[in-house]
Scaffold this motif. Structure first.
Motif, PDB file in Angstrom:
ATOM      1  N   ARG A 161     -19.950  -7.194  22.666  1.00 19.26           N
ATOM      2  CA  ARG A 161     -20.042  -8.170  23.760  1.00 19.26           C
ATOM      3  C   ARG A 161     -19.207  -9.413  23.463  1.00 19.26           C
ATOM      4  O   ARG A 161     -18.469  -9.897  24.326  1.00 19.26           O
ATOM      5  N   GLU A 162     -19.301  -9.931  22.251  1.00 17.09           N
ATOM      6  CA  GLU A 162     -18.575 -11.141  21.894  1.00 17.09           C
ATOM      7  C   GLU A 162     -17.065 -10.928  21.876  1.00 17.09           C
ATOM      8  O   GLU A 162     -16.294 -11.825  22.221  1.00 17.09           O
ATOM      9  N   GLY A 164     -15.438  -8.642  23.671  1.00 20.45           N
ATOM     10  CA  GLY A 164     -14.919  -8.221  24.970  1.00 20.45           C
ATOM     11  C   GLY A 164     -14.728  -6.729  25.132  1.00 20.45           C
ATOM     12  O   GLY A 164     -13.935  -6.287  25.971  1.00 20.45           O
ATOM     13  N   TRP A 165     -15.463  -5.927  24.356  1.00 20.22           N
ATOM     14  CA  TRP A 165     -15.369  -4.469  24.479  1.00 20.22           C
ATOM     15  C   TRP A 165     -16.394  -3.950  25.486  1.00 20.22           C
ATOM     16  O   TRP A 165     -17.569  -4.324  25.446  1.00 20.22           O
ATOM     17  N   ILE A 166     -15.958  -3.062  26.358  1.00 22.42           N
ATOM     18  CA  ILE A 166     -16.853  -2.362  27.296  1.00 22.42           C
ATOM     19  C   ILE A 166     -17.484  -1.197  26.542  1.00 22.42           C
ATOM     20  O   ILE A 166     -16.797  -0.459  25.831  1.00 22.42           O
ATOM     21  N   HIS A 167     -18.767  -1.007  26.694  1.00 23.67           N
ATOM     22  CA  HIS A 167     -19.465   0.062  25.977  1.00 23.67           C
ATOM     23  C   HIS A 167     -19.256   1.410  26.681  1.00 23.67           C
ATOM     24  O   HIS A 167     -19.545   1.553  27.861  1.00 23.67           O
ATOM     25  N   SER A 168     -18.756   2.386  25.929  1.00 21.72           N
ATOM     26  CA  SER A 168     -18.687   3.761  26.408  1.00 21.72           C
ATOM     27  C   SER A 168     -19.855   4.517  25.773  1.00 21.72           C
ATOM     28  O   SER A 168     -19.855   4.812  24.571  1.00 21.72           O
ATOM     29  N   PRO A 186     -25.533  -2.018  28.025  1.00 20.77           N
ATOM     30  CA  PRO A 186     -24.213  -2.517  28.402  1.00 20.77           C
ATOM     31  C   PRO A 186     -23.785  -3.664  27.490  1.00 20.77           C
ATOM     32  O   PRO A 186     -24.620  -4.386  26.954  1.00 20.77           O
ATOM     33  N   THR A 187     -22.478  -3.812  27.315  1.00 23.27           N
ATOM     34  CA  THR A 187     -21.941  -4.956  26.566  1.00 23.27           C
ATOM     35  C   THR A 187     -21.012  -5.791  27.442  1.00 23.27           C
ATOM     36  O   THR A 187     -20.387  -6.729  26.958  1.00 23.27           O
TER      37      THR A 187
END
Length: 288
Positions: A161-162, A164-168, A186-187
């Motif tokens: 989250r910090e 900026g990665w989207i969680h797959s 979710p992140t």
């Protein structure tokens, strides 16, 4: 919003009428789905013209999830110089510019290999990869359970989250350490990705076999499994603006059927598959 699509568009024969040209398949695919994962980008950095053609072949509301090139995620096991890596990331980012400019890029998916475990060196690699992608949206998928161990799970999610990665999020066989559990967190407030790899435990570990790629994703989700995922997706939808679902269980031709089943379960509008042409030997009630 929940968007549903498939990994690739070339291998799903049930979507296409007999004799369709390969170059027309994406347009036909677009009749059934508004989302697709580009897998071929993992094997080669394509030319911009190819992405330009794909952008023009699809409707305005269509979007692409593009897999990062294998050299960018360490799958090639080669020791590239910093200059080589910079050039690789730059070439890849430039190649996808046509779909980015067209507003059709959902994200670039960085799927890391099973040997990419949770350690300080790999955390630095993730930071560097994110920096090199600049403002392009990026999603992150792990294949080593250490990232989601009891001790590390919350730290991993906070890091994503910090940074900026989207969680797959993965649905895959639980074969440790080379797989990750389903982590419904979710992140990113805008997007979460869910990828269905199937649950073929034996096939997941058959990497030494000649046809291991075909065996690994040989699985059809049953009605109860999809119902369970319907509830999971509805929960995720409350925590992130869009959930993108990709069916990657392509080996036995199950992905499209499962995706359309899930679309129906969610009450979304769907397009009927084309009628199959009957082979002369299909109907055993008739004699020659």
């Amino acid at each position: 919003m929940i968007s549903i699509g498939l990994a690739g568009w070339g291998d799903h024969d049930e979507l296409y009428k007999t004799g369709i040209r390969p170059q027309d398949k994406l347009k036909e695919y677009n009749r059934y789905f508004k989302l697709v994962e580009v897998d071929s980008s993992y094997y080669a950095i394509h030319k911009e013209d190819l992405y330009s053609r794909w952008a023009s072949d699809t409707s305005k509301d269509f979007s692409f999830l593009v897999k990062a090139y294998q050299g960018m995620t360490g799958h090639t096991r080669q020791n590239y110089s910093e200059a080589d890596m910079e050039g690789m990331f730059r070439s890849f980012s430039e190649s996808i510019k046509p779909i980015l400019d067209a507003g059709k890029l959902k994200a670039v998916l960085f799927q890391y290999p099973p040997w990419f475990d949770c350690n300080r060196i790999n955390v630095r690699l993730l930071r560097t990869a994110k920096e090199r992608m600049k403002n392009i949206p990026v999603a992150l998928e792990f294949r080593h359970q250490s990232w989601f161990s009891t001790e590390m799970s919350e730290k991993t999610l906070l890091f994503m989250r910090e940074e900026g990665w989207i969680h797959s999020i993965c649905d895959e066989p639980q074969v440790f350490p080379g797989s990750v559990p389903v982590v419904l967190k979710p992140t990113n407030d805008d997007l979460t990705i869910v990828r269905f790899h199937g649950r073929n435990t034996d096939g997941w570990t058959a990497s030494g076999a000649k046809d291991w790629r075909e065996v690994r994703y040989l699985y059809r989700y049953n009605h109860e499994e999809l119902l369970e995922w319907k509830e999971n997706l509805l929960k995720l939808e409350k925590e992130t603006r869009e959930v993108c679902v990709i069916f990657n269980n392509n080996s036995g031709g199950d992905a499209a059927a499962n995706a359309l089943q899930l679309i129906d379960l969610l009450g979304q509008e769907s397009t009927q598959l084309p009628p199959k042409q009957m082979d002369m030997f299909d109907d055993t009630t008739k004699s020659c």
